[in-house]
Every structure is written in C-alpha cells, then in structure tokens.
Design an enzyme around this catalytic site. Structure first.
Site, PDB file in Angstrom:
ATOM      1  N   THR A  30      -0.062   4.866   1.360  1.00 50.87           N
ATOM      2  CA  THR A  30      -0.192   5.605   2.530  1.00 50.87           C
ATOM      3  C   THR A  30       0.026   4.810   3.848  1.00 50.87           C
ATOM      4  O   THR A  30      -0.616   4.012   4.067  1.00 50.87           O
ATOM      5  CB  THR A  30      -1.590   6.418   2.565  1.00 50.87           C
ATOM      6  OG1 THR A  30      -1.639   7.198   1.334  1.00 50.87           O
ATOM      7  CG2 THR A  30      -1.656   7.376   3.700  1.00 50.87           C
TER       8      THR A  30
ATOM      9  N   ASP B 298       0.945  -1.196   0.034  1.00 51.95           N
ATOM     10  CA  ASP B 298       0.166   0.031   0.049  1.00 51.95           C
ATOM     11  C   ASP B 298       0.921   1.140  -0.062  1.00 51.95           C
ATOM     12  O   ASP B 298       2.001   1.179   0.269  1.00 51.95           O
ATOM     13  CB  ASP B 298      -0.983   0.080   1.135  1.00 51.95           C
ATOM     14  CG  ASP B 298      -1.646   1.123   1.275  1.00 51.95           C
ATOM     15  OD1 ASP B 298      -2.335   1.404   0.186  1.00 51.95           O
ATOM     16  OD2 ASP B 298      -1.933   1.550   2.411  1.00 51.95           O
TER      17      ASP B 298
ATOM     18  N   ASP C   2      21.984 -40.481  21.460  1.00 51.71           N
ATOM     19  CA  ASP C   2      20.444 -39.987  21.137  1.00 51.71           C
ATOM     20  C   ASP C   2      20.493 -38.649  22.044  1.00 51.71           C
ATOM     21  O   ASP C   2      19.659 -37.992  21.598  1.00 51.71           O
ATOM     22  CB  ASP C   2      19.520 -41.125  21.500  1.00 51.71           C
ATOM     23  CG  ASP C   2      17.953 -40.572  21.236  1.00 51.71           C
ATOM     24  OD1 ASP C   2      17.900 -40.794  19.918  1.00 51.71           O
ATOM     25  OD2 ASP C   2      17.244 -40.410  22.157  1.00 51.71           O
TER      26      ASP C   2
ATOM     27  N   ASP D  70      -1.771  -1.129   5.958  1.00 52.92           N
ATOM     28  CA  ASP D  70      -2.175  -0.389   7.244  1.00 52.92           C
ATOM     29  C   ASP D  70      -3.466   0.023   7.465  1.00 52.92           C
ATOM     30  O   ASP D  70      -3.893   0.233   8.498  1.00 52.92           O
ATOM     31  CB  ASP D  70      -1.003   0.543   7.669  1.00 52.92           C
ATOM     32  CG  ASP D  70      -1.594   1.706   7.103  1.00 52.92           C
ATOM     33  OD1 ASP D  70      -1.788   1.665   6.021  1.00 52.92           O
ATOM     34  OD2 ASP D  70      -1.071   2.777   7.718  1.00 52.92           O
TER      35      ASP D  70
END
Length: 333
Positions: A27, A25, A308, A222
């Site tokens: 802005t 985006d 192990d 946002d």
C-alpha cells in the site's frame, strides 16, 4: 536531489550499488496509496452506522485505508461521532470507544481472535479478497457489525519499475499486512513474489532471513508499519509522501514516489562508484608516471607540478559528467 533521489551519506550511496534484492511494501509503494471503499456490509445495523463508527475510529489517521474510509463518510455526509481512548495496534487494528460501545476495526484475522465470524461472513470476506480487495472487520462489544472492503490500484509505473530491477539481476519480493489472497492477486498482476498477512516484526524477520542467505537487501516502504524492516535492511528507502517515521528511519528517499526511481537510484550508485574508481586510476597513474620520469631526469619539476594540477582538473571534469547523468531508464515514463 534535483532528480528526486535523496541519499543520507556516502555509505548509503556505496551500499546501493551492491543491492541484490529489494523488498517492497504494497500500500502506497507498489500501489497508488489512494484506496477507495468499494463495499460496506452491515450486520444488525445500517451501512451508515457501520461507516460512521469506522470513520470515528480512523479520525486523525493518515494511513491510506483510514483516509479512504473518512473520504467515503464525508462524501455520503455520514456523521462522525467523537472517539474516546482511541489507540492503534501496529499492523493489526484500531480500537476506541464511541457512545459506550467498545469498537475494534482491523483485519479479518485480528477480528477473528476476538469474535467468531459466521460462515456467511467468512465467505463474504473470501469473495472480496479474491477480487483483490483489502477487507476490514468492525466489531462493537466483540460482535461483528460490519465489513468494509477497499481496493488500491497498482501504480502506473509499478510493472516497469519491477522489470527494470529484474533486468539488472535484482530479485524483488512484496511484504504486506494484507491477506494472502489479496497479496497473491496483486503479485500476479505485477509479476512479483507476494508474502501476505505480515506484522511489522514479520517483515523485519524476513529481511534478516534474506540477509543471512547472503542477500544485500533494500526495503522500500512508506508507513509506520515499515519502520522496523526499513531499519533492519542494508538500505531502507522511503517513498515520497510516506509517514514521518518512515522518512526518518530510512537511509534514502524517492521524493517523487516513482517506482522506476528505485532502479535509477541503484544505477546512479553504480555510476558514481565507477566514476570514483576512474578518478582514482587517473590521478594515481599520472602521479606515478611523472614521479618516475622526474626521478629519471626525463621531466623537470615544473612539468610534474603542471601534470599534478592537470590531474586535478581531469578528475574534476570527469566527476562533473555525473551532473548530466540520466540513467538507462530516464526516458521510461
């Protein structure tokens, strides 16, 4: 979390490492999200009246452009009258009634669908757009009474963040509801492909089109207008300080709002998945070696048990290295 990177689950962490494209985006994401009103043009009314009516419509909104108008009205001590029947048209405008006037504040394109702008007004809008400004047109009873222009500067680390993504072969694109001229101006400044004059559903459509082309895409935004695209993307990432809708819809969040953190998040995903593969290799290799040697009688049972346990310790120690992870861009401000 200590680095301001929030991921909602292991599936998100895994998918981030496969991202091939990121859609941003404008802005509040690529820009600081703190626009300032630069121009107020009035037609048949005073500039104070235009600012007053616009502020009345924007009262209570948290959108960066709304905040800019309210800040300007407050700074100039402009009275803000109460608004009735206020409503928002996602990605287009806000409407309401003030003192018997039916008001509309939105983009020039949306305003043009309701009232014809004169040649002079159209030229003024074009000139403001060419300066990289976002323009809103105020209508009163379907008559143009004002034009308000705002400018939002790019984030200081926007160019560095985009370059960090490009360095690892990730494509970037900007999706914005702003007019195409403003989008192109910001795109040239930041070095990113711009797509302007988009509604929320347009952003969602572009994300799906890119997915059909084989891209694994992350959408960064946002605002409430980003929610559909955030949900459609393979990974939706909300920038810190975004709306509750964006944060709720997103799969991950950059809490500190730094552009470079997008690249760091992807890098962390790759580092984590690489660490997991290393741990699987270490554990299986040790188990396979001691299984074979125990069967052949080369080693006894107790050495196999110790081995192990040692594998568990090695795997844990290897995983703990991620706590010291800083990433290739850690020192870039």
């Amino acid at each position: 979390a200590r680095r301001g990177l929030l991921l909602k689950g292991g599936a998100v962490l895994e998918t981030l490492g496969k991202i091939t494209a990121v859609a941003f985006d404008k802005t509040g994401t690529l820009t600081e999200g703190k626009p300032k009103v630069t121009d107020v043009l009035a037609f048949g009314r005073s500039e104070r009246d235009v600012l007053s009516l616009a502020a009345a419509l924007e009262t209570g909104s948290s959108h960066p452009l709304a905040v800019a108008i309210l800040d300007r009205a407050k700074r100039e001590a402009v009275p803000v009258p109460p608004t009735a029947a206020a409503s928002a048209v996602a990605g287009k405008a806000v409407t309401g009634k003030v003192g018997g006037l039916s008001l509309f504040l939105g983009s020039p394109q949306a305003a043009g669908d309701r009232a014809a702008l004169s040649t002079v007004q159209t030229d003024q809008v074009k000139s403001l757009n060419d300066d990289g400004k976002t323009v809103s047109v105020l209508l009163a009873d379907n008559q143009v009474v004002g034009i308000i222009a705002m400018r939002d500067e790019p984030r200081p680390d926007a160019v560095a963040g985009l370059k960090a993504l490009a360095a690892v072969g990730i494509k970037t694109i900007m999706l914005t509801g702003d007019n195409k001229r403003t989008a192109e101006t910001i795109g040239r400044t930041l070095g990113i492909e711009p797509r302007g004059e988009l509604l929320p559903e347009d952003k969602q459509r572009i994300v799906r089109e890119m997915q059909k082309q084989g891209e694994v895409i992350a959408k960064v935004g946002d605002g409430i207008n980003d929610a559909p695209a955030l949900a459609a993307a393979d990974v939706g990432i909300a920038m810190g300080g975004g709306t509750g809708v964006a944060l709720e819809t997103a799969d991950a969040a950059v809490l500190h709002g730094r552009m470079l953190d997008i690249a760091r998040m992807i890098e962390l995903s790759k580092a984590t998945m690489g660490n997991i593969r290393q741990n699987i290799t270490i554990a299986l290799s040790l188990k396979a070696v001691f299984l074979v040697t125990t069967i052949l009688g080369v080693t006894g049972l107790w050495p196999a048990i110790v081995a192990d346990t040692g594998a568990t310790v090695l795997v844990t120690a290897n995983a703990m290295r991620l706590l010291a992870w800083r990433g290739a861009n850690a020192n870039v401000a």
